[in-house]
Motif scaffolding. Structure first.
Motif, PDB file in Angstrom:
ATOM      1  N   ASP A 212      21.009  22.590 -49.302  1.00 25.55           N
ATOM      2  CA  ASP A 212      20.152  22.649 -48.225  1.00 25.55           C
ATOM      3  C   ASP A 212      21.145  22.517 -46.865  1.00 25.55           C
ATOM      4  O   ASP A 212      20.934  23.205 -45.988  1.00 25.55           O
ATOM      5  CB  ASP A 212      18.849  21.718 -48.100  1.00 25.55           C
ATOM      6  N   SER A 213      22.073  21.466 -47.068  1.00 23.60           N
ATOM      7  CA  SER A 213      22.584  21.246 -45.781  1.00 23.60           C
ATOM      8  C   SER A 213      23.859  22.349 -45.576  1.00 23.60           C
ATOM      9  O   SER A 213      24.185  22.791 -44.627  1.00 23.60           O
ATOM     10  CB  SER A 213      23.434  19.882 -46.018  1.00 23.60           C
ATOM     11  N   LEU A 214      24.361  22.929 -46.823  1.00 25.61           N
ATOM     12  CA  LEU A 214      25.381  23.863 -46.811  1.00 25.61           C
ATOM     13  C   LEU A 214      24.781  25.072 -46.275  1.00 25.61           C
ATOM     14  O   LEU A 214      25.477  25.827 -45.297  1.00 25.61           O
ATOM     15  CB  LEU A 214      25.885  23.899 -48.023  1.00 25.61           C
ATOM     16  N   VAL A 215      23.522  25.573 -46.482  1.00 29.35           N
ATOM     17  CA  VAL A 215      22.960  26.715 -45.938  1.00 29.35           C
ATOM     18  C   VAL A 215      22.739  26.481 -44.453  1.00 29.35           C
ATOM     19  O   VAL A 215      23.100  27.539 -43.750  1.00 29.35           O
ATOM     20  CB  VAL A 215      21.670  27.061 -46.796  1.00 29.35           C
ATOM     21  N   GLU A 216      22.420  25.376 -43.839  1.00 22.84           N
ATOM     22  CA  GLU A 216      22.401  24.973 -42.693  1.00 22.84           C
ATOM     23  C   GLU A 216      23.680  25.054 -41.851  1.00 22.84           C
ATOM     24  O   GLU A 216      23.560  25.873 -40.907  1.00 22.84           O
ATOM     25  CB  GLU A 216      21.740  23.730 -42.344  1.00 22.84           C
ATOM     26  N   GLN A 217      24.608  24.756 -42.403  1.00 28.00           N
ATOM     27  CA  GLN A 217      26.014  25.077 -41.684  1.00 28.00           C
ATOM     28  C   GLN A 217      26.348  26.550 -41.791  1.00 28.00           C
ATOM     29  O   GLN A 217      26.868  26.910 -40.921  1.00 28.00           O
ATOM     30  CB  GLN A 217      27.105  24.329 -42.509  1.00 28.00           C
ATOM     31  N   ILE A 218      25.908  27.348 -42.736  1.00 24.91           N
ATOM     32  CA  ILE A 218      26.274  28.571 -42.922  1.00 24.91           C
ATOM     33  C   ILE A 218      25.440  29.500 -42.143  1.00 24.91           C
ATOM     34  O   ILE A 218      25.944  30.356 -41.147  1.00 24.91           O
ATOM     35  CB  ILE A 218      26.042  29.274 -44.307  1.00 24.91           C
ATOM     36  N   ARG A 219      24.236  28.985 -41.826  1.00 21.41           N
ATOM     37  CA  ARG A 219      23.279  29.836 -40.750  1.00 21.41           C
ATOM     38  C   ARG A 219      23.930  29.377 -39.152  1.00 21.41           C
ATOM     39  O   ARG A 219      24.107  30.351 -38.551  1.00 21.41           O
ATOM     40  CB  ARG A 219      21.933  29.115 -40.591  1.00 21.41           C
ATOM     41  N   PRO A 225      19.605  30.992 -35.595  1.00 16.69           N
ATOM     42  CA  PRO A 225      18.805  29.962 -34.756  1.00 16.69           C
ATOM     43  C   PRO A 225      18.408  28.950 -35.868  1.00 16.69           C
ATOM     44  O   PRO A 225      18.254  29.354 -36.980  1.00 16.69           O
ATOM     45  CB  PRO A 225      17.708  30.516 -34.111  1.00 16.69           C
ATOM     46  N   ARG A 226      18.555  27.508 -35.396  1.00 22.03           N
ATOM     47  CA  ARG A 226      17.954  26.833 -36.288  1.00 22.03           C
ATOM     48  C   ARG A 226      16.349  26.826 -36.531  1.00 22.03           C
ATOM     49  O   ARG A 226      15.799  27.013 -35.377  1.00 22.03           O
ATOM     50  CB  ARG A 226      18.229  25.246 -35.730  1.00 22.03           C
ATOM     51  N   GLU A 227      15.952  26.719 -37.530  1.00 25.38           N
ATOM     52  CA  GLU A 227      14.551  26.685 -37.943  1.00 25.38           C
ATOM     53  C   GLU A 227      13.691  25.306 -37.623  1.00 25.38           C
ATOM     54  O   GLU A 227      14.138  24.165 -38.029  1.00 25.38           O
ATOM     55  CB  GLU A 227      14.136  27.096 -39.430  1.00 25.38           C
ATOM     56  N   HIS A 228      12.795  25.436 -36.911  1.00 24.60           N
ATOM     57  CA  HIS A 228      11.846  24.352 -36.356  1.00 24.60           C
ATOM     58  C   HIS A 228      10.520  24.355 -37.308  1.00 24.60           C
ATOM     59  O   HIS A 228       9.642  25.371 -37.130  1.00 24.60           O
ATOM     60  CB  HIS A 228      11.441  24.394 -34.995  1.00 24.60           C
ATOM     61  N   LEU A 229      10.619  23.537 -38.303  1.00 25.50           N
ATOM     62  CA  LEU A 229       9.435  23.468 -39.205  1.00 25.50           C
ATOM     63  C   LEU A 229       8.777  22.114 -39.153  1.00 25.50           C
ATOM     64  O   LEU A 229       9.383  20.922 -38.895  1.00 25.50           O
ATOM     65  CB  LEU A 229       9.791  23.770 -40.812  1.00 25.50           C
ATOM     66  N   SER A 230       7.505  22.044 -39.263  1.00 28.37           N
ATOM     67  CA  SER A 230       6.749  21.013 -39.394  1.00 28.37           C
ATOM     68  C   SER A 230       7.099  19.909 -40.921  1.00 28.37           C
ATOM     69  O   SER A 230       7.726  20.594 -41.763  1.00 28.37           O
ATOM     70  CB  SER A 230       5.088  21.200 -39.468  1.00 28.37           C
ATOM     71  N   ARG A 231       6.805  19.071 -40.852  1.00 27.95           N
ATOM     72  CA  ARG A 231       7.189  18.024 -41.928  1.00 27.95           C
ATOM     73  C   ARG A 231       6.567  18.861 -43.144  1.00 27.95           C
ATOM     74  O   ARG A 231       7.060  18.886 -44.485  1.00 27.95           O
ATOM     75  CB  ARG A 231       6.754  16.689 -41.913  1.00 27.95           C
ATOM     76  N   ARG A 232       5.344  18.988 -43.103  1.00 26.08           N
ATOM     77  CA  ARG A 232       4.567  19.902 -43.954  1.00 26.08           C
ATOM     78  C   ARG A 232       5.248  21.275 -44.398  1.00 26.08           C
ATOM     79  O   ARG A 232       5.401  21.161 -45.778  1.00 26.08           O
ATOM     80  CB  ARG A 232       3.130  19.943 -43.637  1.00 26.08           C
ATOM     81  N   GLN A 233       5.737  21.904 -43.586  1.00 24.82           N
ATOM     82  CA  GLN A 233       6.427  23.225 -44.070  1.00 24.82           C
ATOM     83  C   GLN A 233       7.678  22.860 -44.844  1.00 24.82           C
ATOM     84  O   GLN A 233       8.239  23.534 -45.766  1.00 24.82           O
ATOM     85  CB  GLN A 233       6.724  23.852 -43.023  1.00 24.82           C
TER      86      GLN A 233
END
Length: 291
Positions: A212-219, A225-233
């Motif tokens: 998960d963290s690696l994909v965030e770095q790749i993005r 853009p960084r995804e803004h998700l609710s806790r439930r999402q």
């Protein structure tokens, strides 16, 4: 797997001997479509459109082949002959999502986790190529050479890529000293060409939090853009990623029993125990899927 069949379609069967025939790769997919899940069909398609064949009796659980057995265009033509778009829905679904060019079962599973949309448990990244030739310059010689990163990622809608990121899967063969030196040269050459390269091994592949963290770095590297998700999402997406990981690990390329697992999950209902984070020491599939 053998089974009786009626009169085969013209040109879709290869005769091995009297009374024994072998379907072409496209006909094999057509025959297996009713028996396999969508994800199994997609995984088999990755193999047929890649340069490996699953062989549990081989030292690495697989053998390499010089070229794919099937091209997407061939299957598209075969399905086009079937007429209505309502025919072969599962095959069409898989064909829309296959990424040709995989060189191993683990590469296939890695690219499916990366490329499938979030609603299917994937990360929704755009794959520019699998083992696709990329022209770079040698660090010492300056001469042009061709590198083939395992997975080449791009921004969605920019597959031709003003920004590219490479991701390598390091199996046991990469522990060889000579292979390791060649990997270092490739990494340096890609960096000189402005292409970041990340690498994972079996342990990191199995670590959902790390992926998960690696994909965030790749993005971020790709300028996405960084995804803004609710806790439930976030929780729902994590659950889907775990389910995709678990199901891919069950697919060994030999038994094809996904529909039985689907029936078992339906019987278990919503109260079934949710999948747990894969951690080192958990049961793993055939060693082939770590090469």
């Amino acid at each position: 797997m053998t089974h009786p069949m009626g009169e085969p379609p013209t040109g879709e069967v290869l005769s091995l001997c009297k009374g024994l025939a072998c379907p072409t790769p496209s006909q094999l997919l057509v025959q297996l479509e009713p028996r396999l899940t969508r994800l199994e069909l997609l995984t088999l398609m990755e193999e047929l459109m890649g340069t490996y064949a699953v062989r549990p009796d081989a030292p690495r659980g697989m053998v390499a082949r010089p070229s794919p057995l099937l091209a997407p265009e061939e299957l598209e033509t075969r399905l086009g002959l079937a007429g209505s778009a309502t025919n072969h829905r599962k095959l069409r679904w898989a064909l829309d999502r296959v990424v040709p060019g995989s060189a191993s079962p683990r590469e296939s599973k890695l690219v499916l986790r990366l490329s499938l949309q979030a609603s299917l448990g994937g990360y929704g990244l755009a794959v520019a190529g699998l083992n696709q030739g990329l022209a770079v310059a040698g660090i010492a010689s300056g001469e042009g050479r061709m590198r083939r990163p395992d997975v080449l990622l791009a921004r969605p809608g920019h597959a031709g890529g003003d920004r590219l990121v490479a991701l390598e899967y390091d199996g046991d063969v990469h522990l060889d000293e000579e292979r390791h030196a060649e990997d270092l040269r490739r990494t340096n050459e890609l960096a000189a060409a402005g292409i970041a390269e990340y690498r994972v091994d079996k342990a990191l592949y199995k670590n959902l939090g790390y992926m998960d963290s690696l994909v965030e770095q790749i993005r971020a590297e790709l300028g996405m853009p960084r995804e803004h998700l609710s806790r439930r999402q976030r929780e729902q997406r994590r659950k889907l990623r775990l389910e995709l990981f678990d199901e891919l690990e069950e697919i060994d390329g030999v038994t094809w029993d996904g529909r039985a697992r689907e029936r078992d999950r339906r019987k278990a209902g919503v109260s079934a125990t949710p999948p747990q984070d894969p951690v080192e020491g958990d049961a793993v599939p055939l060693e082939a899927y770590g090469v």
